[in-house]
Each structure stands twice: as structure tokens, then as C-alpha cells.
Design a protein around this motif. Sequence first.
Motif, short mmCIF file in Angstrom:
data_model
loop_
_atom_site.label_atom_id
_atom_site.label_comp_id
_atom_site.label_asym_id
_atom_site.label_seq_id
_atom_site.Cartn_x
_atom_site.Cartn_y
_atom_site.Cartn_z
N TRP A 46 0.82 -1.21 0.00
CA TRP A 46 0.00 0.00 0.00
C TRP A 46 0.85 1.27 0.00
N THR A 47 2.05 1.19 0.58
CA THR A 47 2.93 2.37 0.55
C THR A 47 3.41 2.65 -0.86
N GLN A 48 3.40 1.63 -1.73
CA GLN A 48 3.86 1.82 -3.10
C GLN A 48 2.74 2.19 -4.06
N VAL A 49 1.56 1.59 -3.90
CA VAL A 49 0.47 1.81 -4.88
C VAL A 49 -0.68 2.60 -4.29
N GLY A 50 -0.74 2.75 -2.97
CA GLY A 50 -1.85 3.47 -2.36
C GLY A 50 -1.65 4.97 -2.38
N GLU A 51 -2.67 5.71 -2.03
CA GLU A 51 -2.62 7.17 -2.01
C GLU A 51 -2.78 7.72 -0.60
N GLN A 52 -2.64 6.86 0.41
CA GLN A 52 -2.87 7.30 1.78
C GLN A 52 -1.57 7.59 2.52
N ASN A 53 -0.60 6.73 2.39
CA ASN A 53 0.62 6.86 3.17
C ASN A 53 1.68 7.62 2.39
N GLN A 54 2.14 8.74 2.94
CA GLN A 54 3.16 9.54 2.29
C GLN A 54 4.55 8.99 2.61
N THR A 55 5.45 9.05 1.64
CA THR A 55 6.83 8.62 1.87
C THR A 55 7.75 9.81 1.62
N GLY A 56 8.29 9.92 0.41
CA GLY A 56 9.14 11.06 0.09
C GLY A 56 10.55 10.89 0.63
N GLN A 57 11.39 11.89 0.34
CA GLN A 57 12.78 11.85 0.72
C GLN A 57 12.99 12.53 2.08
N THR A 58 13.99 12.07 2.82
CA THR A 58 14.35 12.67 4.10
C THR A 58 15.84 13.00 4.08
N TYR A 59 16.17 14.21 4.55
CA TYR A 59 17.56 14.66 4.55
C TYR A 59 17.95 15.12 5.95
N GLU A 60 19.19 14.83 6.32
CA GLU A 60 19.70 15.35 7.59
C GLU A 60 20.04 16.83 7.41
N VAL A 61 19.60 17.66 8.35
CA VAL A 61 19.85 19.09 8.27
C VAL A 61 19.82 19.65 9.69
N SER A 62 20.66 20.61 9.97
CA SER A 62 20.65 21.23 11.29
C SER A 62 19.38 22.05 11.46
N THR A 63 18.95 22.20 12.69
CA THR A 63 17.73 22.97 12.93
C THR A 63 17.91 24.42 12.50
N GLU A 64 19.11 24.97 12.69
CA GLU A 64 19.35 26.36 12.30
C GLU A 64 19.29 26.50 10.78
N ARG A 65 19.85 25.54 10.06
CA ARG A 65 19.80 25.60 8.59
C ARG A 65 18.38 25.47 8.08
N PHE A 66 17.59 24.58 8.68
CA PHE A 66 16.21 24.43 8.23
C PHE A 66 15.41 25.69 8.55
N ARG A 67 15.68 26.30 9.69
CA ARG A 67 15.01 27.55 10.03
C ARG A 67 15.32 28.62 8.97
N GLN A 145 4.82 12.45 11.37
CA GLN A 145 5.68 12.79 12.50
C GLN A 145 6.88 13.59 11.99
N ILE A 146 7.25 14.66 12.71
CA ILE A 146 8.36 15.52 12.32
C ILE A 146 9.41 15.48 13.43
N LEU A 147 10.66 15.26 13.03
CA LEU A 147 11.76 15.15 13.99
C LEU A 147 12.77 16.27 13.76
N PRO A 148 13.35 16.82 14.83
CA PRO A 148 14.42 17.80 14.65
C PRO A 148 15.65 17.14 14.04
N GLY A 149 16.36 17.90 13.21
CA GLY A 149 17.56 17.37 12.58
C GLY A 149 17.30 16.74 11.22
N TYR A 150 16.03 16.74 10.76
CA TYR A 150 15.69 16.14 9.48
C TYR A 150 14.74 17.05 8.71
N GLU A 151 14.88 17.01 7.39
CA GLU A 151 13.95 17.70 6.49
C GLU A 151 13.24 16.64 5.66
N TRP A 152 11.94 16.51 5.85
CA TRP A 152 11.15 15.50 5.16
C TRP A 152 10.40 16.19 4.03
#
Length: 326
Positions: A46-67, A145-152
Motif C-alpha cells: 500500500w505504501t507503493q500503490v496506495g494514495e494514503q501513506n506519504q513517503t518522500g525523501q528525508t535529509y539530515e539538516v541542522s535545525t538552524e539551517r532548516f530555520r 511525524q516531524i523530527l528535529p535534525g531532518y527535512e522531510w
Amino acid sequence: MSDDEHSPLESPEGNWWNQKVNRRESIWLGISGAWAVSMFGWMLGWTQVGEQNQTGQTYEVSTERFRQKVQSFKESAGTLEVDGEELLVPDGNDVYVGALQWAWDGLPVVLRPGETYKFHLGAYDVQHGFGVRPEGNLSKQISLQILPGYEWVVEMSFDETGTYHVVCNEFCGVGHRTMHGTFVVRDHEPVETGSSSEDSSNAAYDGWFTSDGRGGATDSFGGSPTDATGQSEVTVEVGAEGNGGPYAFAPTAVQVSSGTTVNFEWVSDNHNVLVESQPDGAGWQGVESFENEGYSHSVTFDEQGVYKYYCEPHVGMGMKGVVEVV
């Protein structure tokens, strides 16, 4: 106690663990295992063919840089007034949203229906939840869910027009219940976007109200202070509407005479007033604790000069102020 009964405090006799399993029990164990494997496979598919669960790319980034990325997004965005509220219009199809205690930086925005946007999600401090619900049907929702240190980076499009509410669905502190934002999906006329290099407010107070100062740019600052000279008392509202929510001081900058008493009145919850800088000889301590609506703090400003201050949890939204004593 009969021979068929055993005390739970005594070990059972014989090789009780090595007895043959009943055939019916084996059948049910097999059915349960097959069902668990099929459900796990369905979730992966379902994560591959469904339209409900979002995936996308995640990158490591400092909180100051993302701000900084969120601030650049806000500065390059245009604005559109919808029902008396000023909303950001993205300069392109990238939308940056930063989560912090207890607000959403980068909201509110207005999006076009049916158009695909890349939402860049990140946290400035602790883990937050990103829950999106249409105003007319709260049973529909996106929950991330959103975590500090990452850009989703998640692609999203919205076919239904209207207002969408953004809430934090992960407990993030005492102000969790107030963490609310919105965006609007609707068609609109083209809006001019892009950063303006001729912003007259950039030079005011050494750029304190821009993103070059602490935190984000202060949209509530109009470029010049409110003239309150000659008055014995002045009121500054703490947590007034501005900067995308109740994240402003009103007036943002005020000019007063020496000896004027300034009354800071809290008009919304979870704000404090920290002193960034003040003239030599001044001893203003500010208010370090988080206070709620109805709280007040008064101080008489005698030393001439510029007093810069900010709200610690919402400085990323641009919640900064100035008292200029002349």
C-alpha cells in the motif's frame, strides 16, 4: 485439591512443555500466522500503490539551517488577503513548514487546487506531529511525524477547496493544545512573489526585525515605530495577532519619552519577554517565565536608547519588539 488440579505456586510435573499440540490449536496458529504475513505484505504494497501513506525523501539538516530555509521561503513568498487574513503565496511549488513549541512557521499559506506541492517539513526543537484536516470533514486527515535534525519532503495535492487545519498530534509540551495553523486551497489571481531588496525596514534597528537578527523576520513591523512620546503610560500587547498567528508585540516598535511606563499585557498564552539588548546603565530584566492571557508586567524606561526584546518560543516566527526611549 484433586489430582487434576495443580497449585500455581508449584512446578507442574512431567514434561508438560513437550506435549503434543491439539490439531485445532495448530490450525488456528497457522491461520493467525498467515493473516499476519498477508497484512504485513499489504502494508508494504500500500505504501507503493496506495494514495494514503506519504513517503518522500528525508535529509539530515541542522535545525538552524532548516530555520533559514523556512525564512527564505517566507521572504520570497507573495501575500494574498483571504477573509481579512494575510496568507503567504509560495514562490513556486515548494512549501516550507517548521514546527516549534508551540507554533507553525511558514503558515498560513494559500495553495491552488489540484496542483502538486512539495512540503518540506522539519522541527526546530522537539518531535512534533503534522496533522492536516479539512475544515468540513475532520474524519479525513493526514498524520505525519516531524523530527528535529531532518527535512522531510512530501508531495501533496488538494482537490477540495476550503480551509485546512494543521494541528500537532504529538504531545510537545505545556502549550501543545495551542499549536494550530491553517492553509487555504482556492483559485486566485496571480500574485507577485520574490524577495524585495528595497525593504525600508531592513536598516531599522540594525536589522533586528529581519531574519539577519535573532530568529525570523518580523512581518508585523511596518518600517517605523509608533510615536507615543509625551505619554506617561503606554500599553504593549504580548501575543497579539501578527506574523502568522498570535505571535506579535503590538505595537511592534514604540517610541516613548524618558520616564514613560510601558505596560506589557498578555493577550494570548505561552509567551515570555526576553531582553536582547538595552542601553548602558539600564537594568530591565524582562519576563523569563511563560505567562498566559491576563498577565501583565510594567516597567519604567529612564535610560535613553533602544531596548530590543523577543519571545523565546516564538522568535522563529518573528515575535520581536523594540522600545525606543528618546
